[in-house]
Design a protein around this motif. Structure first.
Motif, PDB file in Angstrom:
ATOM      1  N   MET A 298       0.850  -1.178   0.000  1.00  0.00           N
ATOM      2  CA  MET A 298       0.000   0.000   0.000  1.00  0.00           C
ATOM      3  C   MET A 298       0.895   1.241   0.000  1.00  0.00           C
ATOM      4  SD  MET A 298      -2.822   1.271   2.790  1.00  0.00           S
ATOM      5  CE  MET A 298      -1.835   0.703   4.114  1.00  0.00           C
ATOM      6  N   SER A 299       0.504   2.219  -0.813  1.00  0.00           N
ATOM      7  CA  SER A 299       1.261   3.466  -0.846  1.00  0.00           C
ATOM      8  C   SER A 299       0.309   4.641  -0.631  1.00  0.00           C
ATOM      9  CB  SER A 299       2.004   3.606  -2.174  1.00  0.00           C
ATOM     10  OG  SER A 299       1.080   3.764  -3.237  1.00  0.00           O
ATOM     11  N   ILE A 300       0.866   5.711  -0.089  1.00  0.00           N
ATOM     12  CA  ILE A 300       0.107   6.935   0.171  1.00  0.00           C
ATOM     13  C   ILE A 300       0.618   8.011  -0.777  1.00  0.00           C
ATOM     14  CG2 ILE A 300      -0.446   8.735   1.864  1.00  0.00           C
ATOM     15  CD1 ILE A 300      -1.671   6.011   2.571  1.00  0.00           C
ATOM     16  N   SER A 301      -0.302   8.693  -1.430  1.00  0.00           N
ATOM     17  CA  SER A 301       0.086   9.827  -2.271  1.00  0.00           C
ATOM     18  C   SER A 301      -0.688  11.057  -1.800  1.00  0.00           C
ATOM     19  CB  SER A 301      -0.194   9.535  -3.747  1.00  0.00           C
ATOM     20  OG  SER A 301      -1.565   9.307  -3.962  1.00  0.00           O
TER      21      SER A 301
ATOM     22  N   ALA B  25      -9.799   2.107  -7.484  1.00  0.00           N
ATOM     23  CA  ALA B  25      -9.636   3.549  -7.266  1.00  0.00           C
ATOM     24  C   ALA B  25      -9.012   3.780  -5.903  1.00  0.00           C
ATOM     25  CB  ALA B  25     -10.991   4.245  -7.351  1.00  0.00           C
ATOM     26  N   PRO B  26      -8.139   4.794  -5.777  1.00  0.00           N
ATOM     27  CA  PRO B  26      -7.529   5.078  -4.471  1.00  0.00           C
ATOM     28  C   PRO B  26      -8.585   5.473  -3.447  1.00  0.00           C
ATOM     29  CG  PRO B  26      -6.706   6.565  -6.184  1.00  0.00           C
ATOM     30  CD  PRO B  26      -7.727   5.696  -6.808  1.00  0.00           C
TER      31      PRO B  26
ATOM     32  N   GLU C  90      -4.260   9.872  -0.355  1.00  0.00           N
ATOM     33  CA  GLU C  90      -4.946   8.715  -0.917  1.00  0.00           C
ATOM     34  C   GLU C  90      -4.101   7.470  -0.708  1.00  0.00           C
ATOM     35  OE1 GLU C  90      -7.432  10.285  -4.714  1.00  0.00           O
ATOM     36  OE2 GLU C  90      -5.259  10.207  -4.983  1.00  0.00           O
ATOM     37  N   SER C  91      -4.776   6.363  -0.436  1.00  0.00           N
ATOM     38  CA  SER C  91      -4.122   5.076  -0.280  1.00  0.00           C
ATOM     39  C   SER C  91      -4.367   4.264  -1.537  1.00  0.00           C
ATOM     40  CB  SER C  91      -4.699   4.344   0.933  1.00  0.00           C
ATOM     41  OG  SER C  91      -4.249   3.016   0.959  1.00  0.00           O
ATOM     42  N   LYS C  92      -3.287   3.740  -2.102  1.00  0.00           N
ATOM     43  CA  LYS C  92      -3.393   2.850  -3.263  1.00  0.00           C
ATOM     44  C   LYS C  92      -2.872   1.489  -2.829  1.00  0.00           C
ATOM     45  CE  LYS C  92      -2.703   6.700  -6.378  1.00  0.00           C
ATOM     46  NZ  LYS C  92      -1.865   7.347  -7.364  1.00  0.00           N
TER      47      LYS C  92
END
Length: 156
Positions: free
Chosen positions: A1-4, A63-64, A55-57
């Motif tokens: 999981m990544s945060i943007s 969708a995030p 947003e978490s992907k």
């Protein structure tokens, strides 16, 4: 999981409103006029470069998910953080700090040198967070407000 992190747009309103309603403290800070879609749209038009979304992907291609938001604006002299919220499931991962740092940098770019925020006195977790971010408690001021619309509570 990544945060943007990215700028908020009015198209994000429904997800942000849902996020705000995920915590009691955030719900308590909302009012039906200023935090309506129209109120937030007005705010974003005035502050187009200082409000950010986290947003978490998860890598699934879905969708995030909106997991954090900060609304920050200024009057040309001082900046104010109006709303900072991170979803309870994503707390203690550095998202709030990242949002604050991003907003502070945007405010600096606008030429503003001082920023403040309001935190409910009984919100010990938030007050400790802001202290860690370098925000000091002003004890020499009284915060006063007046509601110009009977749909917005005067406050305690």
């Amino acid at each position: 999981m990544s945060i943007s992190i990215r700028l908020v747009t009015i198209e994000d309103y429904d997800a942000i409103f849902q996020l705000w309603n995920s915590t009691e403290q955030s719900r308590k800070a909302l009012n039906p006029i200023d935090d309506s879609r129209e109120g937030i749209e007005r705010y974003l038009k005035r502050n187009p470069t200082t409000c950010f979304l986290a947003e978490s992907k998860d890598g699934s291609g879905d969708a995030p998910e909106v997991v954090g938001v900060i609304l920050t604006g200024h009057d040309g002299r001082r900046a104010m953080i109006h709303h900072l919220c991170v979803h309870p499931s994503f707390r203690r991962e550095g998202i709030a700090g990242l949002l604050v740092k991003t907003a502070e940098e945007a405010i600096r770019k606008e030429g503003i040198n001082k920023i403040f925020g309001l935190v409910f006195k009984e919100n010990d977790i938030a007050n400790a967070f802001w202290e860690k971010q370098g925000y000091t408690l002003r004890t020499n001021l009284n915060y006063r407000n007046k509601s110009l619309n009977n749909q917005i509570p005067q406050g305690e």
